[in-house]
Write an enzyme that holds these catalytic residues in place. Structure first.
Site, PDB file in Angstrom:
ATOM      1  N   LYS A 113      32.004  37.387  32.465  1.00 54.54           N
ATOM      2  CA  LYS A 113      31.479  37.191  33.833  1.00 54.54           C
ATOM      3  C   LYS A 113      30.540  35.990  33.863  1.00 54.54           C
ATOM      4  CE  LYS A 113      32.921  40.951  36.252  1.00 54.54           C
ATOM      5  NZ  LYS A 113      32.765  42.274  35.675  1.00 54.54           N
ATOM      6  N   LYS A 197      45.517  41.203  32.258  1.00 52.73           N
ATOM      7  CA  LYS A 197      45.640  42.473  32.967  1.00 52.73           C
ATOM      8  C   LYS A 197      45.677  42.271  34.476  1.00 52.73           C
ATOM      9  CE  LYS A 197      40.875  43.407  33.921  1.00 52.73           C
ATOM     10  NZ  LYS A 197      39.974  44.397  34.433  1.00 52.73           N
ATOM     11  N   LYS A 200      41.648  42.863  40.468  1.00 51.04           N
ATOM     12  CA  LYS A 200      41.380  42.346  41.809  1.00 51.04           C
ATOM     13  C   LYS A 200      40.922  40.892  41.733  1.00 51.04           C
ATOM     14  CE  LYS A 200      39.667  42.810  46.167  1.00 51.04           C
ATOM     15  NZ  LYS A 200      38.465  41.967  46.156  1.00 51.04           N
TER      16      LYS A 200
END
Ligand code: TYM
Length: 333
Positions: A113, A197, A200
């Site tokens: 992140k 993967k 969203k």
């Protein structure tokens, strides 16, 4: 002996996608009658991404409706919204005192992140695994059904639970374990963009709420290559991903059919994609119908959330009382 406890949650950052469903929600439904289950909507966790109040609220409502549409029974399991249980924020504060900067900074999801959004590396992101641990151990959960991407967060929760027990020399918390059916591997549903993967934020997701038209469009656009050139050759990642998705939603015969064609270098990806899209639609259409109906029933949603909040608070406040006593946070006067 009473039932073992299960807890899991999902962030309300949009629609549930096939990764959420096959990695988590499907297990919730399978477990709800055999365990003491808590399934929640992680609205506090989602604040790390700074949603608008409107988006946050519609996200919470959407996930609640989707939980119910997928078959989670609010009479069998406790369904609740994280922020309805303020005790979790209190436990999070206590656990933060025994969580170390080094170990938090080394977490893969934090590093990822921080790399992806250098403009918003907030303390909530850093201590994300601590809040997640609080979610789990405040209900003394034994099992946590989650997808493969949550493996490390769960490992951190185990570490924090053990550390607390050791520090106060008391087995306050059971050590939570990942739950997979048949003791198999944790599931990772791939995306349609040839890598990693489904997620969203990866923009490669098929949602339960997507229309058949949207699903066909997304699947037909999935990344492929120019086709196999040698018999029985190994599949590159993008192609393997399509087969993995096919395995999840289609019959064994269908998978074998396309596998044989691939191995003989006779596969036409267009045919595979058409089949994959129709099999996904067959899976999601009934759920989509239910989501639409449930979203219209505000009174029902409110009732479920209220009932869940009461049950979750009861369990959480009991643990918190014990934790405060163990720590020594008792009133002395
Ligand atoms: P979240 O909201 O990112 O994802 C929710 C659940 O969906 C699973 N999942 C997947 N599984 C397989 N393949 C994929 N492609 C895929 N994408 C998502 C996730 O593994 C997860 O089970 N930190 C959590 C929410 C959370 C939580 C908790 C979970 C907060 N507190 C306590 C369990 C226990 C999260 O962000 O999940």
């Amino acid at each position: 002996m009473g039932k073992l406890t299960v807890l899991s949650g999902i962030r309300p950052t949009g629609y549930l996608h096939l990764g959420n469903y096959f990695g988590a929600v499907r297990s919730f439904v399978k477990m709800q009658n055999d365990y003491n289950c808590f399934f929640f909507i992680a609205d506090i966790h989602s604040l790390t991404t700074h949603p608008t109040p409107e988006d946050l609220q519609s996200g919470v409502k959407q996930v609640l409706a989707e939980y119910l549409a997928c078959g989670i029974d609010p009479e069998a399991a406790t369904i609740f919204i994280q922020s309805d249980v303020p005790e979790v924020a209190e436990l999070y504060t206590f656990l933060n005192m025994n969580a170390y900067l080094g170990e938090l900074e080394r977490t893969t999801s934090f590093k990822e992140k921080a790399r992806k959004q250098p403009e918003n590396v907030n303390a909530g992101l850093l201590t994300y695994p601590v809040l997640m641990a609080a979610d789990i151990i405040i209900h003394k959960a034994n099992f946590v059904p989650v997808g493969k991407d949550q493996e490390q967060n769960l490992e951190m929760a185990r570490k924090f639970a053990k550390r607390f027990n050791r520090m106060y020399k008391k087995e306050v918390f059971p050590i939570p374990r990942p739950f997979t059916f048949d003791g198999g591997d944790m599931i990772k549903v791939p995306g349609l963009d040839g890598s990693g993967k489904m997620g969203k934020s990866e923009g490669n997701a098929i949602n339960l709420y997507d229309t058949p038209k949207e699903i066909r469009k997304k699947v037909m656009r999935a990344v492929t290559d120019s086709g196999p050139t040698e018999m029985d050759q190994e599949k590159p990642e993008a192609i393997q991903n399509l087969f993995t998705l096919l395995k999840i939603v289609s019959t064994h015969d269908t998978v074998e059919h396309f596998d044989t064609l691939y191995n003989k270098c006779e596969i036409r990806y267009g045919d595979l994609k058409k089949q994959l899209a129709e099999d996904i639609i067959a899976y999601t259409s009934p759920i989509r119908g239910k989501i639409i109906d449930i979203l219209e029933d505000e009174a029902y949603l409110a009732k479920v959330a209220k009932m869940g909040a009461e049950k979750a608070r009861e369990s959480a406040s009991e643990t918190l009382k014990e934790v405060k006593a163990v720590i020594g946070l008792k009133r002395l006067f």
